[in-house]
Design a protein around this motif. Sequence first.
Motif, short mmCIF file in Angstrom:
data_model
loop_
_atom_site.label_atom_id
_atom_site.label_comp_id
_atom_site.label_asym_id
_atom_site.label_seq_id
_atom_site.Cartn_x
_atom_site.Cartn_y
_atom_site.Cartn_z
N THR A 5 0.83 -1.21 0.00
CA THR A 5 0.00 0.00 0.00
C THR A 5 0.86 1.25 0.00
O THR A 5 0.62 2.20 -0.76
CB THR A 5 -0.93 0.00 1.23
N ARG A 6 1.88 1.27 0.85
CA ARG A 6 2.75 2.44 0.92
C ARG A 6 3.46 2.69 -0.40
O ARG A 6 3.49 3.82 -0.91
CB ARG A 6 3.77 2.24 2.04
N LEU A 7 3.99 1.63 -1.00
CA LEU A 7 4.72 1.78 -2.25
C LEU A 7 3.79 2.19 -3.39
O LEU A 7 4.16 2.98 -4.26
CB LEU A 7 5.46 0.49 -2.59
N SER A 8 2.56 1.67 -3.37
CA SER A 8 1.60 2.03 -4.42
C SER A 8 1.33 3.53 -4.44
O SER A 8 1.21 4.14 -5.51
CB SER A 8 0.28 1.28 -4.22
N GLY A 9 1.25 4.14 -3.26
CA GLY A 9 1.02 5.57 -3.20
C GLY A 9 2.16 6.37 -3.79
O GLY A 9 1.95 7.34 -4.53
N VAL A 20 1.89 4.45 -15.29
CA VAL A 20 1.24 5.02 -14.11
C VAL A 20 -0.01 5.78 -14.53
O VAL A 20 -1.05 5.74 -13.86
CB VAL A 20 2.22 5.93 -13.35
N VAL A 21 0.08 6.48 -15.65
CA VAL A 21 -1.04 7.28 -16.13
C VAL A 21 -2.18 6.39 -16.62
O VAL A 21 -3.36 6.66 -16.36
CB VAL A 21 -0.60 8.23 -17.26
N THR A 22 -1.86 5.30 -17.30
CA THR A 22 -2.88 4.50 -17.96
C THR A 22 -3.39 3.34 -17.12
O THR A 22 -4.40 2.73 -17.47
CB THR A 22 -2.33 3.93 -19.28
N ALA A 23 -2.73 3.03 -16.01
CA ALA A 23 -3.12 1.87 -15.21
C ALA A 23 -4.51 2.04 -14.60
O ALA A 23 -4.90 3.16 -14.24
CB ALA A 23 -2.09 1.62 -14.12
N ASN A 24 -5.23 0.96 -14.47
CA ASN A 24 -6.47 0.93 -13.69
C ASN A 24 -6.06 0.64 -12.24
O ASN A 24 -5.84 -0.49 -11.86
CB ASN A 24 -7.42 -0.15 -14.22
N TRP A 25 -5.97 1.69 -11.45
CA TRP A 25 -5.40 1.53 -10.12
C TRP A 25 -6.30 0.77 -9.16
O TRP A 25 -5.81 0.11 -8.24
CB TRP A 25 -5.01 2.89 -9.55
N HIS A 26 -7.59 0.81 -9.35
CA HIS A 26 -8.47 0.01 -8.52
C HIS A 26 -8.15 -1.48 -8.70
O HIS A 26 -8.02 -2.24 -7.74
CB HIS A 26 -9.93 0.28 -8.85
N LEU A 27 -8.02 -1.88 -9.95
CA LEU A 27 -7.71 -3.28 -10.23
C LEU A 27 -6.28 -3.63 -9.82
O LEU A 27 -6.02 -4.73 -9.31
CB LEU A 27 -7.92 -3.57 -11.71
N ALA A 54 6.95 -4.04 -11.90
CA ALA A 54 7.82 -4.00 -13.07
C ALA A 54 7.17 -3.29 -14.25
O ALA A 54 7.84 -2.61 -15.04
CB ALA A 54 8.21 -5.43 -13.47
N GLY A 55 5.84 -3.40 -14.37
CA GLY A 55 5.17 -2.81 -15.51
C GLY A 55 4.88 -1.33 -15.37
O GLY A 55 4.72 -0.64 -16.38
N VAL A 56 4.79 -0.82 -14.14
CA VAL A 56 4.45 0.60 -13.96
C VAL A 56 5.64 1.45 -13.56
O VAL A 56 5.65 2.66 -13.79
CB VAL A 56 3.32 0.76 -12.90
N ALA A 159 6.43 2.75 -22.50
CA ALA A 159 6.51 2.08 -21.20
C ALA A 159 5.65 0.84 -21.23
O ALA A 159 4.64 0.79 -21.94
CB ALA A 159 6.04 3.02 -20.09
N ARG A 160 6.06 -0.16 -20.50
CA ARG A 160 5.28 -1.39 -20.47
C ARG A 160 3.94 -1.13 -19.79
O ARG A 160 3.87 -0.43 -18.79
CB ARG A 160 6.05 -2.47 -19.72
N ARG A 161 2.89 -1.71 -20.32
CA ARG A 161 1.56 -1.50 -19.78
C ARG A 161 1.09 -2.75 -19.05
O ARG A 161 1.53 -3.86 -19.34
CB ARG A 161 0.57 -1.14 -20.90
#
Length: 570
Positions: A5-9, A20-27, A54-56, A159-161
Amino acid sequence: MMAFTRLSGYVRFFHPSDSVVTANWHLFLANGLRVVESATTPDSLTRALRTLFAGVAPTMRIDRVGTPPHSPVPAAAGNAVAFWAHRGVSLATSVYKEQTLYSSTRVIAASVAAGQPASTLLGKAFPDPNRPERIDLGAGVAAVMPVALRVAMPAVPEARRLAPKTFSSCVSSADDRFTRLAAVAELWMVMEHFYPYWDVVDTDWWATMRSGLLAASRDKSASDFTVTLQRMVATLHDGHGGLSHNARPRPWASYGVVLRVVEGDVMVTRVMDTARTDVRRGDVVLEIDGRPSSTVLAEQTSLESSATPQFAEYLALLNLMWGFPGDTRTVRVRSAESPAAPVRTVTLRAREMTSVRDTPDDLRPEKVAELAPGVLYVHLGKISDAEFVALLPRLQRASGLVFDLRGYPSFDTRLLLPRLSDSTITSARFELPVRSLPGTDAVTFQNSPWILTPIRPRLRAKVAFLTDGRAISYAESTMGIVEAYKLGEIVGEPTAGTNGNINPFMLPGGFRVTWTGLRVRKHDGSPHHAVGIMPTIPASATKRGVLAGRDEQLEAALAVVRSARRSSGA
């Protein structure tokens, strides 16, 4: 889970990659929490985090604390720098009309020497691609993450998606355990980086994350989980803090009575329809649904997000008297006239309201009333802009004015305030947080106060403002100007102590969170949050006054303006 959780923020809000821009962060959060739950050692957690991010954030390094970092992925070279510029924060998960005040922009700017001014988006300097953020994640794991990337100008590097199939097992219902955990993670990381009042709020937010994740993992349903989120929001001590669910309508029904704490007891101060209930004004409420009223009130207060005790108490009593149409609530009451008065058991039935404005409130005069010869009363929570403008000739002739702001104003008070001053006046400091780096020392604030020039003719009457713990936000913007420039006596009780524009967003599972995204400080730079506006003439209700049907705060305000008339020979 806490490390993830901390790293995700950090990654979501400060790593400027395409993904980071295109990711569905809820999922992403729901899937990631599912993966890291089985990581029981620092080594297994390190491996899981590397795989997930690795992807974001391909240039981020994740290692056990005290071990040499693994080989980094080469960073892209270029003649520009990519970084995040946050004005407040704007969340892609919001389904509401965009808050124009707030924005989150990934900036691609021409590269300059580190430390030189960046842009008006920041007000500081470019983040340095050569100075990554070092993050202690706990559990024996740490990360090194760049907060700026060298990129080609003007194109954004590939960037990798994230692959959608990765999240095929995730659902969006709060009945799902990992959706609940993702909601806790989302709420925690937004507030961790962007709540503007951590300097005045005494909350262990890390401990709140721990208890929230634990409760969410044990909750059996969306209803149970609603209480978990309410408790988390309550620890923000934010009067704007609120939680609702898109599948659960608000209980637009009222039990038809107004409750206040008077001299330490929960007391009925108004009954809307005495023909339909045996509860009477002046009754002390001993029990609610078979439990002591003090216990019920304390439990409800613990679920209310508030910066001050007075606003928490108001919210709790208000919510105890709301329900769904047809709901019943049993109370045991006795008259405050005598401790020996007989105890009565009464069943209250909730009746539907058309809107929140139908919520029962204390009995007050008409929205415009003449309290005494030459003394006008104006209910600022009922009058409209047009009605106020039409009232101006009477206000100009009055010798005394009582403005009632015990609650939220219903008109633009900037039509009133400039008519009480001979010089230009400003609001308190409305400060927008601006940042491109994490950490409290990396944020700056841009002040945009109201500037109000005098409007003629000036109202020359003696003025008193009524206020109390129900006055919040815009009401406090108004009262803050009254306080700073001494535009009138302030009669009553302290206000709610919360101001600043809200910034709503959605959590996984369909929950809507409201919170304060703008910092407000008083004119002298001191905190407003958790303080509010203090009365110059304190006045509160008494049991004797409630029994007699008196408005003792209004009486105190009337005495102020009438005494001024006498002293001036009027």
